[in-house]
Motif scaffolding. Structure first.
Motif, PDB file in Angstrom:
ATOM      1  N   LYS A   4       0.819  -1.162  -0.104  1.00 40.86           N
ATOM      2  CA  LYS A   4       0.143  -0.075   0.074  1.00 40.86           C
ATOM      3  C   LYS A   4       0.916   1.298  -0.231  1.00 40.86           C
ATOM      4  O   LYS A   4       1.970   1.156   0.610  1.00 40.86           O
ATOM      5  CB  LYS A   4      -0.861   0.262   1.178  1.00 40.86           C
ATOM      6  CG  LYS A   4      -2.156  -0.895   1.174  1.00 40.86           C
ATOM      7  CD  LYS A   4      -2.857  -0.751   2.219  1.00 40.86           C
ATOM      8  CE  LYS A   4      -2.213  -1.862   3.457  1.00 40.86           C
ATOM      9  NZ  LYS A   4      -2.957  -2.099   4.631  1.00 40.86           N
ATOM     10  N   THR A   5       0.429   2.210  -0.738  1.00 39.69           N
ATOM     11  CA  THR A   5       1.342   3.443  -0.635  1.00 39.69           C
ATOM     12  C   THR A   5       0.529   4.805  -0.307  1.00 39.69           C
ATOM     13  O   THR A   5      -0.719   4.866  -0.436  1.00 39.69           O
ATOM     14  CB  THR A   5       1.893   3.849  -2.178  1.00 39.69           C
ATOM     15  OG1 THR A   5       0.660   3.773  -2.847  1.00 39.69           O
ATOM     16  CG2 THR A   5       2.709   2.691  -2.634  1.00 39.69           C
ATOM     17  N   ILE A   6       1.173   5.569   0.411  1.00 39.78           N
ATOM     18  CA  ILE A   6       0.574   6.850   0.731  1.00 39.78           C
ATOM     19  C   ILE A   6       1.462   7.998   0.448  1.00 39.78           C
ATOM     20  O   ILE A   6       2.907   7.929   0.511  1.00 39.78           O
ATOM     21  CB  ILE A   6       0.249   7.069   2.338  1.00 39.78           C
ATOM     22  CG1 ILE A   6       1.469   6.880   3.112  1.00 39.78           C
ATOM     23  CG2 ILE A   6      -0.767   5.895   2.628  1.00 39.78           C
ATOM     24  CD1 ILE A   6       1.281   7.157   4.575  1.00 39.78           C
ATOM     25  N   VAL A   7       0.993   8.933  -0.318  1.00 38.99           N
ATOM     26  CA  VAL A   7       1.745  10.178  -0.801  1.00 38.99           C
ATOM     27  C   VAL A   7       1.456  11.401  -0.276  1.00 38.99           C
ATOM     28  O   VAL A   7       0.616  11.589   0.070  1.00 38.99           O
ATOM     29  CB  VAL A   7       1.259  10.265  -2.425  1.00 38.99           C
ATOM     30  CG1 VAL A   7       2.068  11.408  -3.039  1.00 38.99           C
ATOM     31  CG2 VAL A   7       1.483   8.822  -3.376  1.00 38.99           C
ATOM     32  N   LEU A   8       2.678  11.868   0.411  1.00 41.28           N
ATOM     33  CA  LEU A   8       2.650  13.028   1.058  1.00 41.28           C
ATOM     34  C   LEU A   8       3.356  14.009   0.479  1.00 41.28           C
ATOM     35  O   LEU A   8       4.242  13.741  -0.293  1.00 41.28           O
ATOM     36  CB  LEU A   8       3.075  12.697   2.651  1.00 41.28           C
ATOM     37  CG  LEU A   8       2.165  11.686   3.481  1.00 41.28           C
ATOM     38  CD1 LEU A   8       2.765  11.071   4.579  1.00 41.28           C
ATOM     39  CD2 LEU A   8       0.809  12.430   3.983  1.00 41.28           C
ATOM     40  N   ASP A   9       3.472  15.283   1.359  1.00 42.64           N
ATOM     41  CA  ASP A   9       3.926  16.347   0.647  1.00 42.64           C
ATOM     42  C   ASP A   9       5.536  16.824   1.029  1.00 42.64           C
ATOM     43  O   ASP A   9       6.034  17.734   0.292  1.00 42.64           O
ATOM     44  CB  ASP A   9       3.161  17.845   0.924  1.00 42.64           C
ATOM     45  CG  ASP A   9       1.733  17.557   0.557  1.00 42.64           C
ATOM     46  OD1 ASP A   9       1.666  16.882  -0.585  1.00 42.64           O
ATOM     47  OD2 ASP A   9       0.946  18.245   0.780  1.00 42.64           O
ATOM     48  N   ASN A  10       5.788  16.476   2.178  1.00 39.47           N
ATOM     49  CA  ASN A  10       7.173  16.795   2.541  1.00 39.47           C
ATOM     50  C   ASN A  10       8.046  15.845   3.290  1.00 39.47           C
ATOM     51  O   ASN A  10       7.356  14.996   3.944  1.00 39.47           O
ATOM     52  CB  ASN A  10       7.259  18.283   2.985  1.00 39.47           C
ATOM     53  CG  ASN A  10       6.429  18.094   4.337  1.00 39.47           C
ATOM     54  OD1 ASN A  10       6.920  17.518   5.301  1.00 39.47           O
ATOM     55  ND2 ASN A  10       5.346  18.957   4.447  1.00 39.47           N
ATOM     56  N   PRO A  11       9.230  15.939   3.316  1.00 39.26           N
ATOM     57  CA  PRO A  11      10.096  14.842   4.149  1.00 39.26           C
ATOM     58  C   PRO A  11       9.512  14.741   5.532  1.00 39.26           C
ATOM     59  O   PRO A  11       9.468  13.729   6.076  1.00 39.26           O
ATOM     60  CB  PRO A  11      11.316  15.138   3.910  1.00 39.26           C
ATOM     61  CG  PRO A  11      11.706  16.234   2.765  1.00 39.26           C
ATOM     62  CD  PRO A  11      10.177  16.809   2.763  1.00 39.26           C
ATOM     63  N   ALA A  12       9.282  15.850   6.125  1.00 42.99           N
ATOM     64  CA  ALA A  12       8.830  15.764   7.806  1.00 42.99           C
ATOM     65  C   ALA A  12       7.639  15.000   7.865  1.00 42.99           C
ATOM     66  O   ALA A  12       7.505  14.170   8.672  1.00 42.99           O
ATOM     67  CB  ALA A  12       8.726  17.212   8.166  1.00 42.99           C
ATOM     68  N   ALA A  13       6.603  15.163   6.648  1.00 37.70           N
ATOM     69  CA  ALA A  13       5.427  14.493   6.765  1.00 37.70           C
ATOM     70  C   ALA A  13       5.369  13.044   6.858  1.00 37.70           C
ATOM     71  O   ALA A  13       4.912  11.852   7.469  1.00 37.70           O
ATOM     72  CB  ALA A  13       4.242  14.957   5.759  1.00 37.70           C
ATOM     73  N   ILE A  14       6.464  12.299   5.650  1.00 37.28           N
ATOM     74  CA  ILE A  14       6.502  11.013   5.523  1.00 37.28           C
ATOM     75  C   ILE A  14       7.382  10.292   6.892  1.00 37.28           C
ATOM     76  O   ILE A  14       7.281   9.194   7.186  1.00 37.28           O
ATOM     77  CB  ILE A  14       7.142  10.831   4.483  1.00 37.28           C
ATOM     78  CG1 ILE A  14       8.591  11.356   4.134  1.00 37.28           C
ATOM     79  CG2 ILE A  14       6.284  10.880   3.150  1.00 37.28           C
ATOM     80  CD1 ILE A  14       9.098  10.935   2.743  1.00 37.28           C
ATOM     81  N   LEU A  15       8.464  11.094   7.303  1.00 39.00           N
ATOM     82  CA  LEU A  15       8.992  10.799   8.688  1.00 39.00           C
ATOM     83  C   LEU A  15       8.100  10.643   9.795  1.00 39.00           C
ATOM     84  O   LEU A  15       7.998   9.509  10.492  1.00 39.00           O
ATOM     85  CB  LEU A  15       9.989  11.786   8.852  1.00 39.00           C
ATOM     86  CG  LEU A  15      10.680  11.375  10.213  1.00 39.00           C
ATOM     87  CD1 LEU A  15      11.393  10.065  10.120  1.00 39.00           C
ATOM     88  CD2 LEU A  15      11.543  12.596  10.920  1.00 39.00           C
ATOM     89  N   LEU A  16       7.031  11.565   9.885  1.00 36.66           N
ATOM     90  CA  LEU A  16       5.979  11.610  11.118  1.00 36.66           C
ATOM     91  C   LEU A  16       5.235  10.343  10.637  1.00 36.66           C
ATOM     92  O   LEU A  16       4.775   9.719  11.728  1.00 36.66           O
ATOM     93  CB  LEU A  16       5.363  12.900  11.164  1.00 36.66           C
ATOM     94  CG  LEU A  16       4.417  12.856  12.028  1.00 36.66           C
ATOM     95  CD1 LEU A  16       4.872  12.769  13.608  1.00 36.66           C
ATOM     96  CD2 LEU A  16       3.470  14.344  12.036  1.00 36.66           C
ATOM     97  N   ALA A  17       4.659  10.176   9.440  1.00 38.79           N
ATOM     98  CA  ALA A  17       3.998   9.048   8.900  1.00 38.79           C
ATOM     99  C   ALA A  17       4.455   7.695   9.545  1.00 38.79           C
ATOM    100  O   ALA A  17       3.602   6.858   9.889  1.00 38.79           O
ATOM    101  CB  ALA A  17       3.591   9.209   7.463  1.00 38.79           C
ATOM    102  N   THR A  18       5.620   7.717   9.330  1.00 38.56           N
ATOM    103  CA  THR A  18       6.555   6.529   9.627  1.00 38.56           C
ATOM    104  C   THR A  18       6.502   6.213  11.012  1.00 38.56           C
ATOM    105  O   THR A  18       6.385   5.260  11.786  1.00 38.56           O
ATOM    106  CB  THR A  18       7.687   6.376   9.165  1.00 38.56           C
ATOM    107  OG1 THR A  18       7.542   6.659   7.389  1.00 38.56           O
ATOM    108  CG2 THR A  18       8.428   4.911   9.206  1.00 38.56           C
TER     109      THR A  18
END
Lengths: 216, 313
Positions: free
Chosen positions: B204-218
């Protein structure tokens, strides 16, 4: 000025995203209207209920949707609740729009004379029947223009759910922008689709208003 | 050499838009759309790049405008350590920030004569195309699609894809992610999306807007792993012991791309200055400065100045 061929390439992708946009807007609105109506009716009772609904309205009116999206999407997992991004988007927009709907219904309720409640009681109507047959038809008709406006607003607000990874139309547009480095044609295509959709919603609202005008 | 225009006050009050005529001509449709898009996307926080310039010709190079304005306006990110981020003192810092300051030093004689406009991914290209910023220095890879719309200098950094995973996921190789049980976060970057479709079609993939957002999501468990530029990845792993780099050997993630300065196309003089400056930094007379910056922010040696041994020729 406009690269028509580029817009032709972008539009099918945007229309794919449009279904997500419409689904979120529809579901959020479908939740927000009854939710707002309940809040307005509770507010009318006064006391603690009025204080709670007043606080809710202040909360949603005075905090940005974006912050609410971040809080729900990133905050709930920390409390062990893992909702999908789509569900988070629907919930936040329903919560937000519910607050505005509550204010719309509260204003419309205030415009209905208290004598109508008294007259319905004098005719022996039960509380539910009073609301069902006397108050609610007028309430919806008086609220309809503002609710139509709110429906258009919620469609535009869906453009923010992309920040929590929902692949709505705006998010698809952002990806095309990233891919092509051609912002203006992407923005023009996006704006055109939003304009068409919100115009249709506005016309539908007016049509319903006209059809229901016999209530008055 | 700095050019002062007679009749203007360098300190500010009488500086004016270089493109503006005294007879306040109405905005053309193109100018209006450009202005509106820049305001919408980048907000109103940044300075108008033209406001401080003097009566230069309407077709003046951005190089002349920057010199006349006596200030460089650079688009940057703020969530990409160690390239550009907010340090504990609340100031922008990083490799890209230092590069911009070095350009300001050479161009205007003072590394402080630079204003940073913090952008997001969606706002970076509109900002440069509308002239809101002089150029962008925000972890932007050169791609063919982008090169058709914006101009790039030679790259200042070799980068590529890496995948970082939660340590508790028990993964070692990126291919293990190709499972519907796992969620993979990535930036809304077409290259990243294509690589995910090619290598991890079942995840499954989720597409986010900036590096901070993908770090937080993880970090909060919304994603098992995420894809990020190599330069940023090492900093994230160093700062977060609960994350680890996955082995990407044999996959499309094992590629090299170049991060470069991007600018509005069609301004040869400006492009030539920036490109020459960059060539000198990476492989010419300023290589020592490049090495110092590289060591400072990446804590390792940069790629060599030449791929061959100069002393043999």
């Amino acid at each position: 000025m406009f690269d028509v061929r580029f817009i032709e390439r972008v539009l099918p992708a945007l229309l794919d995203g449009l279904w997500i946009t419409l689904a979120i807007a529809f579901l959020a609105f479908a939740i927000a209207v009854p939710w707002g109506l309940c809040a307005a009716i509770l507010h009318r009772r006064g006391g603690l209920a009025a204080a709670l609904t007043g606080g809710y309205v202040q909360l949603v009116r005075n905090t940005p949707v974006l912050i609410q999206l971040y809080l729900v999407y990133y905050g709930l997992p920390m409390a062990g609740i893992m909702l999908s991004a789509f569900a988070c988007g629907v919930l936040v927009l329903a919560f937000q729009t519910g607050g505005y709907a509550a204010e719309i219904f509260r204003g419309s309720l205030a415009s209905i004379s208290v004598r109508q409640f008294e007259a319905a009681s004098a005719l022996g109507m039960a509380p539910f029947a009073r609301w069902r047959h006397v108050i609610l038809p007028q309430l919806f008709l008086r609220s309809l223009p503002a609710l139509t406006n709110q429906a258009a607003t919620i469609i535009k607000d869906t453009a923010q759910v992309g920040v929590i990874a929902v692949m709505d139309m705006n998010k698809v547009g952002q990806i095309w922008l990233e891919k092509s480095g051609n912002p203006f044609d992407v923005f023009i295509a996006l704006a055109a689709v939003y304009l068409v959709v919100t115009t249709v919603v506005g016309l539908a609202g007016r049509l319903i208003e006209r059809r229901l005008s016999f209530v008055q | 050499m700095r050019s002062y225009i007679p009749g203007t006050d360098v300190a500010g009050s009488r500086w004016r838009n270089p493109a503006a005529n005294d007879t306040a001509a109405p905005l053309s449709r193109g100018e209006f759309l450009s202005l509106a898009a820049a305001l919408l996307v980048t907000g109103c926080s940044g300075s108008d790049s033209k406001s401080a310039a003097t009566a230069l010709p309407a077709d003046a190079s951005r190089l002349d405008i920057v010199i006349a304005r006596d200030k460089l306006i650079v688009g940057t990110y703020s969530t990409s350590p160690p390239l550009a981020f907010i340090n504990p003192d609340g100031e922008l810092a990083g490799f890209e920030i230092d590069l911009a300051r070095a350009i300001a030093k050479d161009l205007l004689g003072d590394s402080e004569k630079v204003e940073f406009v913090v952008l997001n991914a969606a706002g970076r290209f509109p900002a440069v195309l509308t002239g809101k910023i002089d150029f962008g220095l925000c972890s932007t890879s050169i791609t063919g699609d982008r090169a058709a719309r914006v101009a790039f200098t030679p790259p200042y950094l070799d980068t590529g894809g890496t995948v970082i995973a939660r340590r508790d996921a028990g993964l070692t190789h990126v291919r293990q992610l190709n499972d519907p049980r796992f969620t993979y976060a990535l930036l809304n970057n077409p290259g990243s999306i294509e690589r995910a479709e090619q290598e991890l079609p079942r995840a499954k993939t989720i597409v986010l807007d900036n590096p901070a957002a993908i770090l937080l999501a993880t970090k909060v468990g919304r994603a098992t792993a995420f894809n990020i530029d190599r330069a940023i990845a090492h900093q994230y792993v160093a700062d977060n012991p609960d994350l680890m780099l996955l082995d990407t050997s044999g996959t499309v993630y094992n590629h090299v791309s170049g991060n470069a300065i991007f600018l509005k196309p069609g301004d040869f003089k400006w492009w030539l200055f920036l490109s020459t400056w960059m060539n000198e930094l990476r492989g010419g007379s300023r290589y020592a400065q490049y090495r110092t910056l590289y060591l400072r922010w990446f804590d390792k040696e940069p790629p060599p100045q030449r791929f061959y041994d100069v002393s043999r020729y």
